[in-house]
Scaffold this active site. Structure first.
Site, PDB file in Angstrom:
ATOM      1  N   ASP A 118       5.962   6.774  10.769  1.00 32.72           N
ATOM      2  CA  ASP A 118       5.662   6.331   9.400  1.00 32.72           C
ATOM      3  C   ASP A 118       6.251   7.297   8.376  1.00 32.72           C
ATOM      4  OD1 ASP A 118       3.196   4.147   9.611  1.00 32.72           O
ATOM      5  OD2 ASP A 118       3.128   5.624  11.221  1.00 32.72           O
ATOM      6  N   THR A 187       1.926  -0.400  12.624  1.00 35.39           N
ATOM      7  CA  THR A 187       1.706   0.947  13.156  1.00 35.39           C
ATOM      8  C   THR A 187       0.766   0.918  14.360  1.00 35.39           C
ATOM      9  OG1 THR A 187       2.022   1.934  10.965  1.00 35.39           O
ATOM     10  CG2 THR A 187       0.922   3.274  12.604  1.00 35.39           C
TER      11      THR A 187
END
Length: 358
Positions: A118, A187
């Site tokens: 991320d 994610t």
């Protein structure tokens, strides 16, 4: 005889053979010259096969949409490469941001994870826009206090597919442009190594309306993109979708299934999947007729798919049919649920509006 000049050719090196054959012509072969020539050919091939970036024509007061789309694709692919490299490393640096209020504690996705993927993808994507399109508004899921822009390479501004499909360009006021970035969509699935759901995404907004979207699947090395009113590279295979089918979040499949049965009948097909980008593109792939989300969701998740659907005459809205506002200074949270479809928006919006009494 020890003199190599008179030795049989079979015992000589290739260079010596060439020197013997050219001896009577007065031409001498220099090993250093051959080496210089070899590396010169490599350099020539490099510049032919990997051309230099084309200078941007965008300025602080006007931005080329074609250039912005090309850069968005390239930045999404840069972020995607980082995601692949980190996912293939021994440690993805997983941590937790906290918990999702809209997901039950024992459901998939109750935790809100963050990884090195991320963070590093965010830097690769966001810094590119910050450096080369400094007057557009940029909103990303992740944040960096002090960006280091010195090492950010310029976008190549070369994309044959974009040039082939987009036959015209527009220069827009950058103060009216917002770029929404999701440096790692899905994610949760990334942490579970469910690679098919992972995407990097960019959405270009003019005022508060999405006008272009980019959804890159890094593990498949494929990128879907479109510009409303101008074209895109997606193929519409939506006719293959099962009748009365919806694709929903893996963490909310149960609740949506009951609402779908109430709205569409007992024969409804509910497909659970990860990643908003994956689900939006799946509508083109014939996986389902509609993509439904019934709880709070972030706008960087919705915007790219919304733009792509609009470019192909589909639609996305809140469950009650009101439009989603993507202006840079609006709340990043989108409440009121979401319904989207490529060819069945009207009927799906009406059905789920009634099911949720909105």
């Amino acid at each position: 005889m020890s003199d190599t000049k008179y030795a049989p050719l079979g015992k000589l090196s290739a260079l010596q053979k060439l020197q013997v054959r050219l001896g009577n012509t007065g031409v001498r072969i220099s090993p250093l010259g051959l080496l210089v020539g070899f590396f010169s050919m490599i350099a020539l091939c490099y510049y032919i096969l990997i051309p230099a970036p084309v200078p941007l024509t965008s300025t602080a007061t006007q931005v080329s949409m074609k250039e912005l789309i090309k850069a968005s694709i390239e930045f999404a692919e840069r972020g995607g490469k980082i995601l692949v490299d980190i996912r293939n490393s021994p440690d993805i640096g997983q941590a937790s941001k906290g918990t999702h209020d809209d997901v039950a504690a024992d459901d998939i996705g109750a935790d809100d994870p963050v990884t090195n993927g991320d963070k590093e993808s965010h830097k690769a994507m966001t810094f590119g826009f910050t450096k080369y399109f400094p007057t557009v508004h940029v909103v990303s899921e992740e944040h960096t206090a002090s960006p280091d822009l010195d090492a950010v390479p310029a976008p190549s501004n070369r994309n044959r597919e974009v040039d082939r499909i987009l036959t015209s360009d527009e220069y827009l006021n950058p103060d009216r442009i917002t770029v929404w970035i999701d440096p790692l969509d899905a994610t949760q699935e990334y942490t579970e190594d469910l690679r098919q759901y992972v995407t990097t995404m960019v959405c270009i907004v003019y005022d508060d309306k999405p006008i272009a979207g980019i959804i890159h699947k890094p593990f498949e090395k494929s990128t879907s993109w479109a510009w409303v009113g101008h074209g895109g590279n997606l193929v519409d295979n939506s006719s293959a979708a099962p009748k009365n089918s919806v694709i929903v979040s893996r963490s909310h499949a149960g609740g949506v299934k009951e609402a779908a049965k109430k709205s569409l009948g007992e024969d409804v097909t509910v497909v659970p999947a990860g990643g908003a980008g994956y689900k939006a593109v799946s509508l083109f792939d014939g996986v389902a007729e509609a993509y439904i989300h019934t709880t709070l969701i972030k706008k960087w998740d919705l915007c790219p798919g919304h733009a792509i659907l609009k470019a192909y005459e589909g639609n996305m809205s809140h469950l009650d049919g009101t439009e989603i506002n993507y202006k840079y200074d609006s709340d990043t949270k989108s409440e009121g649920g979401m319904v989207s479809s490529l060819n069945h928006y009207q009927e799906m919006q009406a059905a789920f509006k009634d099911a949720y009494n909105v």
